[in-house]
Design a protein around this motif. Structure first.
Motif, PDB file in Angstrom:
ATOM      1  N   GLU A 134      10.232  -4.268  -3.551  1.00 33.32           N
ATOM      2  CA  GLU A 134      11.394  -4.903  -2.928  1.00 33.32           C
ATOM      3  C   GLU A 134      12.391  -3.850  -2.428  1.00 33.32           C
ATOM      4  N   GLN A 135      12.626  -2.815  -3.227  1.00 33.03           N
ATOM      5  CA  GLN A 135      13.524  -1.737  -2.801  1.00 33.03           C
ATOM      6  C   GLN A 135      12.960  -1.022  -1.566  1.00 33.03           C
ATOM      7  N   LEU A 136      11.681  -0.769  -1.578  1.00 36.15           N
ATOM      8  CA  LEU A 136      11.039  -0.100  -0.445  1.00 36.15           C
ATOM      9  C   LEU A 136      11.123  -0.967   0.813  1.00 36.15           C
ATOM     10  N   ARG A 137      10.862  -2.243   0.651  1.00 35.32           N
ATOM     11  CA  ARG A 137      10.937  -3.168   1.794  1.00 35.32           C
ATOM     12  C   ARG A 137      12.353  -3.181   2.382  1.00 35.32           C
ATOM     13  N   GLU A 138      13.365  -3.231   1.525  1.00 31.17           N
ATOM     14  CA  GLU A 138      14.756  -3.244   1.994  1.00 31.17           C
ATOM     15  C   GLU A 138      15.107  -1.938   2.693  1.00 31.17           C
ATOM     16  N   ALA A 139      14.694  -0.804   2.124  1.00 27.82           N
ATOM     17  CA  ALA A 139      15.015   0.503   2.711  1.00 27.82           C
ATOM     18  C   ALA A 139      14.367   0.672   4.084  1.00 27.82           C
ATOM     19  N   LEU A 140      13.141   0.203   4.218  1.00 25.25           N
ATOM     20  CA  LEU A 140      12.402   0.384   5.469  1.00 25.25           C
ATOM     21  C   LEU A 140      12.677  -0.696   6.512  1.00 25.25           C
ATOM     22  N   PHE A 141      12.882  -1.934   6.053  1.00 23.20           N
ATOM     23  CA  PHE A 141      12.911  -3.057   6.990  1.00 23.20           C
ATOM     24  C   PHE A 141      14.099  -3.996   6.802  1.00 23.20           C
ATOM     25  N   GLY A 142      15.059  -3.594   5.987  1.00 23.80           N
ATOM     26  CA  GLY A 142      16.229  -4.433   5.756  1.00 23.80           C
ATOM     27  C   GLY A 142      17.148  -4.478   6.957  1.00 23.80           C
ATOM     28  N   GLN A 144       8.580   8.842 -13.102  1.00 24.09           N
ATOM     29  CA  GLN A 144       9.751   8.949 -12.233  1.00 24.09           C
ATOM     30  C   GLN A 144       9.672   8.026 -11.020  1.00 24.09           C
ATOM     31  N   ALA A 145       8.499   7.498 -10.722  1.00 23.80           N
ATOM     32  CA  ALA A 145       8.327   6.599  -9.566  1.00 23.80           C
ATOM     33  C   ALA A 145       8.722   5.187  -9.995  1.00 23.80           C
ATOM     34  N   ARG A 146      10.019   4.921  -9.967  1.00 18.85           N
ATOM     35  CA  ARG A 146      10.563   3.653 -10.449  1.00 18.85           C
ATOM     36  C   ARG A 146      10.896   2.678  -9.325  1.00 18.85           C
ATOM     37  N   ALA A 147      10.812   3.098  -8.089  1.00 19.89           N
ATOM     38  CA  ALA A 147      11.137   2.212  -6.964  1.00 19.89           C
ATOM     39  C   ALA A 147      10.197   1.011  -6.957  1.00 19.89           C
ATOM     40  N   THR A 148      10.751  -0.121  -6.624  1.00 14.55           N
ATOM     41  CA  THR A 148       9.960  -1.350  -6.544  1.00 14.55           C
ATOM     42  C   THR A 148       9.548  -1.610  -5.094  1.00 14.55           C
ATOM     43  N   VAL A 190       0.831  -1.209   0.000  1.00 12.54           N
ATOM     44  CA  VAL A 190       0.000   0.000   0.000  1.00 12.54           C
ATOM     45  C   VAL A 190       0.864   1.257   0.000  1.00 12.54           C
ATOM     46  N   LEU A 191       2.013   1.224   0.669  1.00 12.69           N
ATOM     47  CA  LEU A 191       2.937   2.356   0.603  1.00 12.69           C
ATOM     48  C   LEU A 191       3.413   2.558  -0.832  1.00 12.69           C
ATOM     49  N   HIS A 192       3.768   1.466  -1.484  1.00 10.17           N
ATOM     50  CA  HIS A 192       4.212   1.531  -2.872  1.00 10.17           C
ATOM     51  C   HIS A 192       3.108   2.117  -3.759  1.00 10.17           C
ATOM     52  N   ALA A 193       1.888   1.677  -3.565  1.00  8.62           N
ATOM     53  CA  ALA A 193       0.764   2.190  -4.359  1.00  8.62           C
ATOM     54  C   ALA A 193       0.569   3.684  -4.114  1.00  8.62           C
ATOM     55  N   MET A 194       0.666   4.111  -2.848  1.00  6.15           N
ATOM     56  CA  MET A 194       0.475   5.539  -2.554  1.00  6.15           C
ATOM     57  C   MET A 194       1.629   6.381  -3.090  1.00  6.15           C
ATOM     58  N   ARG A 249      19.813  -2.798   7.635  1.00  6.22           N
ATOM     59  CA  ARG A 249      20.202  -1.480   8.159  1.00  6.22           C
ATOM     60  C   ARG A 249      19.254  -0.408   7.615  1.00  6.22           C
ATOM     61  N   PRO A 250      18.028  -0.339   8.128  1.00  7.23           N
ATOM     62  CA  PRO A 250      17.075   0.637   7.595  1.00  7.23           C
ATOM     63  C   PRO A 250      17.562   2.067   7.808  1.00  7.23           C
ATOM     64  N   ALA A 251      17.397   2.869   6.785  1.00  5.47           N
ATOM     65  CA  ALA A 251      17.778   4.287   6.862  1.00  5.47           C
ATOM     66  C   ALA A 251      16.597   5.194   6.564  1.00  5.47           C
ATOM     67  N   VAL A 252      15.451   4.591   6.294  1.00  2.65           N
ATOM     68  CA  VAL A 252      14.229   5.313   5.972  1.00  2.65           C
ATOM     69  C   VAL A 252      13.138   4.784   6.888  1.00  2.65           C
ATOM     70  N   PHE A 253      12.216   5.643   7.250  1.00  4.80           N
ATOM     71  CA  PHE A 253      11.155   5.284   8.188  1.00  4.80           C
ATOM     72  C   PHE A 253       9.824   5.755   7.628  1.00  4.80           C
ATOM     73  N   ALA A 254       8.748   5.125   8.054  1.00  5.49           N
ATOM     74  CA  ALA A 254       7.437   5.513   7.547  1.00  5.49           C
ATOM     75  C   ALA A 254       6.389   5.380   8.637  1.00  5.49           C
ATOM     76  N   HIS A 255       5.410   6.254   8.547  1.00  4.84           N
ATOM     77  CA  HIS A 255       4.215   6.199   9.380  1.00  4.84           C
ATOM     78  C   HIS A 255       3.007   6.161   8.453  1.00  4.84           C
ATOM     79  N   VAL A 256       1.965   5.490   8.896  1.00  2.00           N
ATOM     80  CA  VAL A 256       0.754   5.318   8.111  1.00  2.00           C
ATOM     81  C   VAL A 256      -0.401   5.976   8.848  1.00  2.00           C
TER      82      VAL A 256
END
Length: 162
Positions: A35-43, A29-33, A12-16, A45-52
């Motif tokens: 899988e990339q989002l999952r790795e960035a947020l929950f891999g 320009q929205a080319r992120a997959t 749902v984050l990817h869709a939004m 060494r996460p360096a990105v954070f999100a709130h819903v």
């Protein structure tokens, strides 16, 4: 309700994110997959954070952010990369609640800045941000290297030696 994103939120984050890119008139320009989002947020060494933001159990918005650092103040801050509320949920306080949560995190952790960028043509968002007390930093111009220009500069050997 505002909550920290979980791995189950990635689709749902990817869709939004794609909806936001379409709103900002650059869907290509929205080319992120996912899988990339999952790795960035929950891999590892996460360096990105999100709130819903949720309404009646349905995700209706999100804030995606990361830490920055002020060399002048000597402390971290939050840089809000994206804030998005789905059109049907706008005006329901979700954007304000997301920003309030990020401000709360800043205060609790001793961060001294909450910053973001907004497109000059996005008058509704500018009005909303200013209603919260945010002020534009008109004396700064954002620059960006991407794609070919980034590859050209990075491939020249310019900069510090490794």
């Amino acid at each position: 309700m505002i909550r920290t994103a979980t791995p189950d939120d990635v689709p749902v984050l990817h869709a939004m994110i794609r909806e936001l890119a379409a709103y900002e008139k650059e869907p290509e320009q929205a080319r992120a997959t996912e899988e990339q989002l999952r790795e960035a947020l929950f891999g590892e060494r996460p360096a990105v954070f999100a709130h819903v933001a949720e309404a009646d159990g349905e995700p209706v918005g999100f804030a995606l952010w990361f830490l920055n650092f002020s060399t002048w103040r000597g402390v971290h801050g939050i840089y809000l990369e994206d804030l998005y509320v789905r059109p049907h949920a706008r005006g329901g306080g979700h954007g304000r609640a997301l920003l309030t949560e990020l401000a709360r995190i800043c205060v609790a952790r001793g961060y001294e800045r909450l910053e973001w960028a907004v497109l000059n043509w996005n008058a509704p968002s500018i009005g909303f941000y200013e209603s919260l007390g945010a002020r534009p930093q008109d004396e700064w111009t954002t620059y960006r290297l991407t794609d070919g220009a980034l590859a050209a500069l990075g491939g020249t050997g310019a900069g510090s030696e490794d």
